[in-house]
Motif scaffolding. Structure first.
Motif, PDB file in Angstrom:
ATOM      1  N   VAL A   1       0.965  -1.148   0.012  1.00  0.00           N
ATOM      2  CA  VAL A   1       0.017   0.017  -0.088  1.00  0.00           C
ATOM      3  C   VAL A   1       0.961   1.205   0.175  1.00  0.00           C
ATOM      4  N   PHE A   2       1.931   1.221   0.676  1.00  0.00           N
ATOM      5  CA  PHE A   2       2.884   2.186   0.808  1.00  0.00           C
ATOM      6  C   PHE A   2       3.347   2.463  -0.775  1.00  0.00           C
ATOM      7  N   ASP A   3       4.054   1.417  -1.253  1.00  0.00           N
ATOM      8  CA  ASP A   3       4.515   1.802  -2.713  1.00  0.00           C
ATOM      9  C   ASP A   3       3.229   2.082  -3.561  1.00  0.00           C
ATOM     10  N   LYS A   4       2.219   1.850  -3.460  1.00  0.00           N
ATOM     11  CA  LYS A   4       1.422   2.173  -4.422  1.00  0.00           C
ATOM     12  C   LYS A   4       0.845   3.894  -3.921  1.00  0.00           C
ATOM     13  N   THR A   5       0.947   4.240  -2.851  1.00  0.00           N
ATOM     14  CA  THR A   5       0.501   5.589  -2.459  1.00  0.00           C
ATOM     15  C   THR A   5       1.549   6.470  -2.418  1.00  0.00           C
ATOM     16  N   VAL A   6       2.977   6.115  -2.288  1.00  0.00           N
ATOM     17  CA  VAL A   6       4.007   6.942  -1.884  1.00  0.00           C
ATOM     18  C   VAL A   6       4.143   8.052  -3.128  1.00  0.00           C
TER      19      VAL A   6
END
Lengths: 591, 205
Positions: free
Chosen positions: B162-167
């Motif tokens: 989710v971090f990779d998607k939203t960062v």
């Protein structure tokens, strides 16, 4: 000054005979060999301190306990000293005046904390001590929330080599040297030392000589910060999740008072509980780290009934949700109440007095009254006394500060007294084993209660029995050949009293629930002996006190908080020495 | 006493209805006028599935677990989010990283497992407030669906993804220090000084 004509004298108490001192305007009695910290405690005043520990020598090095001290003159005047003095190093005397809340003291505490935190990494989020850390607590109470340090903090390397059970997070240390003094003064082994000087000071061991003495775990407890941590407990649980229950260590007959720390029915660690009657403030590593069998996934979780004594697994109860216990209890009851069989009930020194009494009184009320015997008492070597001398020699007499007993069971005294009450004299296990081997008994009920306890037995006599009941917590060669196995509770699940080597009766209280369908011995036995109501240790203790002279003293006594010394004379008179059984493998006692 | 009290009560009478109200027609016309006005006015509702809402940056949606500069999980397994969580939906298992692994150099503790039960979560954001190293943050992802309960228990890998998607996106959460590591997540304090924490977040103690 004290002439009767003085206007102040009628109201003032006679000054020369004073035995009191003032701590923050509270009058407290001056005790013998007391420092200001202890006197202030009596007045309800907390003086923060790091380096002072009641069992160690005084070094007054942390400077956290500085207070203002003065004198009360006979005429009532108070004269305060010009400088702050360390409360840990200053003995109390009559008419002393201590002030701990003055701006000068508060300023000193605050700046001392700022100084102690100069190179502290503030890694509370990963520190195991967080939640029970004196740096946190004192900074909250006496310190301030910011640092004026502009320079980078000194980085130090963690020392995992410092001991088998302990790890040193060097940068968290406040150099109170409690651990160094502990290894020198209580353990006597002196592994830990301070190396380097000034801001380079560190705790370390001499290369190749790690701190592995049998009391090493205590340095984790006495460390006021998170510098020394237990490898066994490291990162297992945050301490604020742990709930503790007062208990007694079952490692040896010293019977150290402990806190059993648990969370979610999992025992995480044992800590010593201060008890001047039992052991003081410490405990040994054997006891401290020897509790893991309580959480063993192999614990007996169901009572087992075997129809034909074949080493099969548990019988499947009729339905998935059926209680397996009535069938097991029924089977034991049915066998043991047969009037034509000779029964023997072997009590374990790991049972509490109440449990042993329940089982023994039932065994004696059977149609064919059972013979009572005390099971083998594990013994290892000799009593181990501390502090050790420079060459590892044991101390003697009054210089002994801690003893690890050779008798590795918590309640031989109590159980022996119960056996003695009904059997007259106590035979040792080798004789009982001979009787068993000679086929004198047809039915046996044997109690375990600790890891590896029944594993040591030579069990060739099992074949001569027509019915064997084993009440234990872990599978053993004996329980695999039993007709009925009653899954019981470990010390952390049971309730009752242990009597230690000196005759001190202390309570253990249930900290966790037994795994699966296993029942703590008290509850199990209440079902077996068919007594009305639930297991209530205090009621049974009162009943025992009425029947047995050895336990007369605890009638109506709650045994809290430190326990109760039973009359030693009665106990020593009734107990015959039990010879040691060997630790390695099964000893051939029976042949 | 009671009689006296009863006398003081005033009873309101229903107003008398007039002829215009009695035939109801004016009211019907008035209602129709309102209906017709709304029928020809421009639309005010969002056409949701086709048209996504523009959420504020402090919206509290799905969690993410942040990575540090080296791509490791930033979380130090301090359990403070689990402690703060009022819904008991976070389960962490801490571990000590292998000391000889260069990947974990300078780290003493990391989460071996980190699970959030997104069905149990009440999205209060207290985990994010409790986090001393800004490792857990709530994103603006709100349309969370799954086919089973197990699927809705997000583990460490899922939360990191989710971090990779939203960062770096335009909805990157704005509440925390933006990359400045907390005192526990970094070993070399000199590199931490390169990116000083914003005012009000000074290193305490």
């Amino acid at each position: 000054m004290t002439s009767p004509s003085s206007p102040q004298s009628p109201a003032a108490p006679s000054p020369p005979l004073s035995t009191t001192m003032l701590v923050d305007d509270v009058e407290v009695a001056v005790g013998k060999k007391e420092n200001i910290i202890q006197a202030a405690r009596k007045a309800g005043v907390e003086i923060p301190h790091y380096c002072w520990h009641p069992d160690l020598s005084v070094v007054a090095s942390c400077r956290m306990c500085l207070v203002e001290v003065g004198d009360r003159r006979p005429n009532g005047d108070v004269v305060m000293g010009p400088k702050l003095v360390p409360a840990c190093q200053t003995p109390t005397k009559p008419d002393m005046v201590v002030k701990t809340q003055t701006p000068k003291v508060k300023q000193s505490q605050s700046t001392t904390l700022e100084y102690l935190l100069l190179n502290h990494p503030l890694d509370c989020s990963i520190c195991d001590q967080a939640g029970e850390c004196y740096l946190q607590d004192y900074t909250f109470k006496f310190g301030h929330a910011h640092s004026r340090l502009q320079e980078p903090k000194i980085q130090r390397i963690d020392k995992h080599h410092i001991g088998e059970q302990i790890v040193l997070f060097t940068d968290r240390c406040v150099m109170c040297t409690r651990c160094v003094r502990f290894t020198r003064e209580v353990a006597g082994t002196a592994e830990l030392q301070v190396i380097n000087r000034g801001s380079g000071e560190e705790i370390d061991v001499f290369p190749g000589h790690p701190c592995n003495n049998k009391l090493a775990g205590n340095v984790v407890d006495i460390c006021p910060v998170g510098a020394l941590c237990s490898k066994d407990f490291l990162y297992k649980k945050r301490v604020w999740w742990l709930k503790n229950q007062e208990s007694v260590c079952t490692g040896c007959s010293t019977g150290c008072s402990i806190h059993a720390d648990q969370s979610d029915d999992h025992l995480y660690r044992l800590r010593p509980r201060e008890n001047p009657l039992a052991q003081g403030r410490f405990m040994c590593d054997e006891g401290r780290f020897g509790f893991h069998y309580v959480n063993d996934p192999n614990r007996l979780k169901l009572p087992i009934v075997r129809a034909d004594r074949t080493p099969t697994d548990a019988t499947s109860p009729a339905g998935k949700f059926d209680d397996p216990w009535p069938a097991a209890i029924q089977a034991v009851h049915h066998a043991m109440t047969r009037p034509d069989r000779k029964n023997i009930v072997i009590l374990s020194p790991f049972m509490t007095c109440e449990e042993a009494y329940l089982l023994a009184s039932w065994a004696k009320s059977l149609p064919s009254p059972a013979h009572l015997a005390l099971g083998p008492v594990p013994m290892t070597g000799d009593d181990d006394h501390y502090p050790k001398g420079p060459k590892g020699e044991s101390p003697s007499g009054r210089s002994i500060k801690f003893t690890i007993r050779a008798e590795k069971a918590p309640n031989r005294w109590g159980v022996a007294a119960i056996v003695q009450h009904w059997e007259g004299d106590l035979v040792d296990w080798s004789q009982t084993a001979q009787q068993l081997a000679a086929g004198q008994f047809q039915q046996a009920y044997i109690v375990g209660g600790a890891s590896g306890y029944l594993d040591q037995l030579d069990i060739t006599w099992v074949a001569s029995l027509s019915f064997l009941t084993v009440q234990d917590i872990l599978p053993s060669p004996l329980s695999e050949r039993a007709d009925v196995v009653l899954a019981s509770g470990s010390f952390a699940e049971r309730e009752g009293a242990f009597v230690n080597h000196a005759g001190l009766a202390q309570l253990i209280k249930p900290a966790i629930r037994s795994p699966g369908e296993a029942r703590p011995d008290g509850r199990l036995l209440m079902g077996l002996v068919v007594r009305p109501g639930l297991y209530h240790a205090a009621t049974i203790r009162d009943e025992m006190a009425d029947i047995m002279s050895a336990f007369k003293a605890w009638k109506g006594n709650s045994l809290e908080p430190d326990g109760l010394m039973l009359e030693r004379k009665i106990l020593t008179a009734t107990v015959v020495h039990v010879p040691p059984i060997s630790q390695g493998g099964s000893a051939n006692k029976g042949d | 006493m009671t009689d006296k009290k009863r006398k003081t009560i005033k009873w309101a009478e229903e107003p008398k209805i007039g002829f215009a109200e009695a035939i109801y027609l004016p009211a019907i016309v008035e209602g129709l006028k309102t209906t017709l006005r709304h029928a020809f006015e421009p639309r005010k509702t969002k056409q949701y599935p086709e048209e996504k809402p523009d959420l504020p940056l402090n919206y509290r949606g799905l969690h993410r677990l942040n990575r540090d500069d080296e791509g490791r999980v930033k979380c130090v397994a301090c359990y403070l989010c689990q402690t703060a969580c009022p819904a008991n939906c976070i389960t962490i298992v801490a571990a000590q990283p292998p000391s000889d692994d260069p990947h974990w150099a300078g780290r003493d503790k990391f989460p071996a497992s980190f699970e959030i039960d997104e069905l149990r979560c009440i999205y209060c954001g207290m985990c994010e407030e409790a986090c001393p190293v800004d490792a857990i943050e709530l994103t603006s992802i709100y349309d969370l669906t799954g086919m089973s309960r197990d699927e809705m228990i997000f583990d460490k890998e899922k939360l990191l993804s989710v971090f990779d998607k939203t960062v770096g996106g335009d909805k990157d959460p704005i509440r925390t220090h933006h990359g400045a590591l907390g005192p526990a997540s970094e070993i070399d304090l000199r590199t931490a000084q390169v990116a000083p924490p914003p005012p009000g977040h000074g290193r305490p103690g």
